[in-house]
Scaffold this active site. Structure first.
Site, short mmCIF file in Angstrom:
data_model
loop_
_atom_site.label_atom_id
_atom_site.label_comp_id
_atom_site.label_asym_id
_atom_site.label_seq_id
_atom_site.Cartn_x
_atom_site.Cartn_y
_atom_site.Cartn_z
N THR A 228 11.20 9.99 -12.32
CA THR A 228 10.67 9.20 -13.28
C THR A 228 9.98 7.88 -12.64
O THR A 228 9.36 7.22 -13.32
CB THR A 228 11.70 8.60 -14.24
OG1 THR A 228 12.74 8.47 -13.57
CG2 THR A 228 12.06 9.57 -15.28
N GLY B 144 1.01 -1.29 0.15
CA GLY B 144 0.00 -0.24 -0.07
C GLY B 144 0.81 1.23 0.04
O GLY B 144 0.46 2.36 0.66
N LEU C 111 8.71 0.00 -7.13
CA LEU C 111 9.89 -0.23 -6.80
C LEU C 111 10.20 -2.06 -7.00
O LEU C 111 11.39 -2.21 -7.19
CB LEU C 111 10.06 -0.03 -5.34
CG LEU C 111 10.02 1.72 -4.99
CD1 LEU C 111 10.30 1.82 -3.87
CD2 LEU C 111 10.93 2.53 -5.88
N LYS D 189 5.20 22.48 -11.17
CA LYS D 189 6.54 22.38 -11.40
C LYS D 189 6.88 22.66 -13.23
O LYS D 189 6.24 22.04 -13.67
CB LYS D 189 6.93 20.98 -11.19
CG LYS D 189 8.37 20.50 -11.64
CD LYS D 189 8.71 19.15 -11.35
CE LYS D 189 9.98 18.51 -11.71
NZ LYS D 189 10.43 17.13 -11.41
N VAL E 176 8.98 8.92 -0.34
CA VAL E 176 9.81 9.97 -0.39
C VAL E 176 9.44 10.75 -1.66
O VAL E 176 10.26 11.58 -1.81
CB VAL E 176 11.28 9.77 -0.35
CG1 VAL E 176 11.65 9.73 1.24
CG2 VAL E 176 11.84 8.30 -0.82
N ALA F 86 2.86 2.88 -5.15
CA ALA F 86 2.62 2.28 -6.38
C ALA F 86 1.17 1.18 -6.12
O ALA F 86 0.30 1.13 -6.94
CB ALA F 86 3.60 1.30 -6.54
C1 LIG Z 1 15.52 8.67 -2.42
C2 LIG Z 1 14.29 8.37 -3.11
C3 LIG Z 1 13.62 9.41 -3.74
C4 LIG Z 1 12.71 9.49 -4.64
N1 LIG Z 1 11.98 10.63 -5.16
C5 LIG Z 1 11.07 10.26 -6.21
C6 LIG Z 1 10.67 11.60 -6.99
O1 LIG Z 1 11.17 12.57 -6.71
N2 LIG Z 1 9.95 11.08 -7.90
C7 LIG Z 1 9.34 9.97 -8.18
O2 LIG Z 1 8.53 9.69 -9.02
N3 LIG Z 1 9.72 9.01 -7.53
C8 LIG Z 1 10.56 9.06 -6.15
N4 LIG Z 1 11.04 7.91 -5.82
C9 LIG Z 1 10.40 6.57 -5.86
C10 LIG Z 1 9.15 6.60 -5.25
O3 LIG Z 1 9.25 6.71 -3.84
C11 LIG Z 1 8.73 5.43 -5.23
O4 LIG Z 1 8.54 4.91 -6.81
C12 LIG Z 1 7.04 5.17 -4.88
O5 LIG Z 1 7.09 5.69 -3.41
C13 LIG Z 1 6.50 3.77 -4.87
O6 LIG Z 1 7.14 2.77 -3.98
P1 LIG Z 1 6.41 1.35 -3.83
O7 LIG Z 1 4.90 1.52 -3.69
O8 LIG Z 1 6.73 0.89 -5.06
O9 LIG Z 1 7.14 1.03 -2.56
P2 LIG Z 1 7.05 1.19 -0.93
O10 LIG Z 1 6.80 2.22 -0.82
O11 LIG Z 1 8.19 0.60 -0.37
O12 LIG Z 1 5.65 0.43 -0.64
C14 LIG Z 1 5.83 -0.99 -0.31
C15 LIG Z 1 4.45 -1.60 0.28
O13 LIG Z 1 4.68 -2.93 0.38
C16 LIG Z 1 4.33 -3.50 1.73
N5 LIG Z 1 4.85 -4.72 2.04
C17 LIG Z 1 6.23 -4.83 1.69
N6 LIG Z 1 6.33 -6.23 2.43
C18 LIG Z 1 5.26 -6.71 2.74
C19 LIG Z 1 4.61 -7.74 3.73
N7 LIG Z 1 5.56 -8.82 3.80
N8 LIG Z 1 3.59 -7.96 4.04
C20 LIG Z 1 2.58 -6.96 3.63
N9 LIG Z 1 3.09 -5.70 3.16
C21 LIG Z 1 4.15 -5.77 2.75
C22 LIG Z 1 4.33 -2.12 2.74
O14 LIG Z 1 3.88 -2.24 3.74
C23 LIG Z 1 4.44 -1.01 1.74
O15 LIG Z 1 2.76 -0.76 1.95
C24 LIG Z 1 12.23 8.11 -4.87
C25 LIG Z 1 12.94 7.00 -4.26
C26 LIG Z 1 13.88 7.09 -3.39
C27 LIG Z 1 14.42 5.71 -2.90
#
Ligand SMILES: Cc1cc2nc3c(=O)[nH]c(=O)nc-3n(C[C@H](O)[C@H](O)[C@H](O)COP(=O)(O)OP(=O)(O)OC[C@H]3O[C@@H](n4cnc5c(N)ncnc54)[C@H](O)[C@@H]3O)c2cc1C
Length: 500
Positions: free
Chosen positions: A347, A15, A336, A81, A50, A18
């Protein structure tokens, strides 16, 4: 032949941004008719949260979802932006602007930057950024939506948002839940597979509940619980080209005029972002841990903030690259879990939205078609590489020195990028291949901004009389300046939008 059962239950794992973007889009466009959309997340594990910078396709994505821009701005603490200012990248003391949208207008079919290249040393011509509506508005801290009148300079203004990705995720959570998506809180401890097909069949939670599904969207972040973990799809590591692998992020107080652009400042082993939101400024220092210690990276970040920090800096670790496939069996990685490219050109969230749009365009039914799955993989693999090349260009085309910069300046490049640089170095020509994300004006801005200067400009330009070209250049410049001077300040425009 189709594989697997009809898609009645879609399970989204995670959650973060993504997960909720995917849930919102699936609930909006693929829900109903008895199909259930379930999202499992663990508050104990938490999210990355973040992301603060975006690019223009997000405006269209929000529009497709049916989000109201004013409500989106309010709930995501967003600001407008117009591009990114790159400071000290080419060498210390030098800056340039990567604008959203066009640079000038073609002259007799010849791209405008060619005319700029040929006459750039004339005193009246000035910097390339003087020929972009977005860049001129940004330099004056001004903003307005673009005009639908094609002849108006304002029709060339393109924009995106700075925002709080966690707040956006929560906003989309409300949106998805209203459309019937269900949320389950719990930690996944086991992933069950069909013994014969290898398809994932269910998730087991730490309190022994089972969550069954027909299609699983892996939004579990860097863990890549299903695609990388259970299905063992390999990770293609690009850190030899993009060695930055850590970042400290810290919010600071809002200070000074609201700048409608991101600032990216190069440091000795990476770079620092400055992103203005409504209620705070986002800052982060991205660096290579092979070239700089965590303590030094944190110290540089805190010493170079424009305003008082609002929290302790947070350390994030990552690796550049992507999974060899995004879709394997009945598991699709979005976010990610599918790959990561550092946030230099904002991006990642775009790649999430792009993957969701591709999934909807190839939505399986009644089972999964291997041909359509392959097409999804082809499209996603092809999306990462040009972005990777574009980011590498920023590091490579530099006169900066020191162990980190010496490495990136002299490293062997991917063939695709090598070709782009060689082609540009001849006559300043650049082409967009296969719908790659960054269009010609973006490549031109970074190539010229970082002093990749061609041997000579487009020969077809020699067929145009010099006074005619210089007159056209001067008129364009005047048009952008006059239009920008009449726009409201970005802060005033934003206030009006969110007050609605
Ligand atoms: C330093 C940094 C700067 C960034 N800046 C930008 C930016 O300026 N612009 C941009 O487009 N993107 C940026 N990003 C990328 C952006 O933050 C991510 O693409 C975005 O937040 C999506 O993350 P996610 O949902 O894939 O993963 P996450 O936010 O890590 O979410 C993962 C989810 O999976 C769940 N999960 C994992 N394992 C389990 C389990 N075993 N059981 C139940 N739930 C689980 C977690 O609880 C969480 O809800 C940046 C990333 C970084 C590292």
């Amino acid at each position: 032949m189709k594989e697997g059962a009809p898609i009645r239950r879609i399970v989204i794992v995670g959650g973060g941004t993504a997960g909720w973007i995917t849930a919102a889009a699936l609930a909006r466009f693929a829900g109903g008719s008895g199909r259930r959309i379930v999202l499992v997340e663990s508050e104990a594990i938490g999210i990355v949260g973040v992301g603060e910078g975006t690019i223009p396709p997000m405006v269209e994505f929000n529009h497709q979802l049916g989000l109201d821009e004013a409500e989106y701005l309010r709930t995501s603490h967003a600001t407008y932006k117009l591009g990114i200012e790159f400071v000290d990248w080419t060498e210390p003391g030098q800056r340039y602007f990567h604008q959203f949208g066009e640079i000038g207008r073609p002259l007799n079919g010849v791209p405008f930057h060619q005319a700029w290249l040929k006459y750039r040393n004339r005193p009246s011509v000035g910097p390339l950024a003087a020929y972009s509506m977005s860049a001129v508005a940004a330099a004056n801290h001004r903003f307005a939506h673009s005009s639908r009148e094609p002849a108006s300079p304002l029709s060339q203004l393109a924009y995106a948002f700075h925002f709080d990705a966690s707040a956006y995720g929560q906003y989309l959570r409300g949106f998805a839940e209203k459309l019937g998506a269900e949320r389950i809180e719990g930690k996944i401890v086991e992933v069950e597979q069909d013994g014969e097909t290898g398809f994932v069949t269910a998730l087991r939670l730490d309190d022994d509940r089972r969550v069954r599904g027909d299609l699983f969207i892996d939004c579990s972040g860097f863990r890549s619980l299903l695609l990388g973990g259970k299905l063992e799809v390999g990770f293609e590591d690009w850190s030899h080209w993009l060695p930055c692998d850590r970042a400290f992020a810290v919010p600071s107080e809002r200070d000074g005029p609201l700048l409608p652009y991101t600032r990216s400042t190069a440091h000795s082993a990476g770079w620092q972002w400055r992103i203005p939101l409504q209620h705070r400024t986002g800052n982060g220092h991205v660096y290579s841990s092979a070239h700089m210690s965590d303590d030094e990276a944190e110290r540089i970040l805190l010493e170079t903030l424009d305003s008082k920090p609002l929290a302790e800096p947070r350390l994030l670790k990552f690796k550049a690259g992507r999974r060899a496939k995004s879709w394997e069996k009945n598991v699709i990685a979005i976010g990610l879990s599918g790959g990561f490219l550092e946030p230099l050109e904002s991006t990642s969230i775009h790649l999430i939205q792009h993957a969701v749009q591709k999934l909807l365009a190839l939505f399986p039914g009644p089972g999964i078609s291997p041909v359509e799955r392959n097409e999804f993989n082809r499209a996603m693999m092809g999306s990462y590489e040009p972005i990777r090349d574009f980011i590498i260009l920023h590091y490579h085309a530099t006169r900066r020195t020191g162990p980190f910069w010496d490495h990136v300046r002299t490293m062997e490049l991917p063939d695709t990028l090598k070709h782009k640089i060689e082609l540009f170095s001849e006559h300043g020509r650049v082409f967009r291949y296969d719908n790659e994300l960054f269009d010609v004006p973006s490549w031109v801005a970074v190539m010229l901004g970082q002093d990749v200067l061609p041997d000579c400009a487009e020969p077809l330009l020699d067929l145009m009389p010099e006074p005619e070209v210089l007159r056209a250049i001067a008129e364009l410049r005047r048009g952008y300046e006059q239009t920008a001077s009449k726009l409201p300040l970005a802060s005033e425009y934003l206030e009006r939008m969110i007050a609605v």
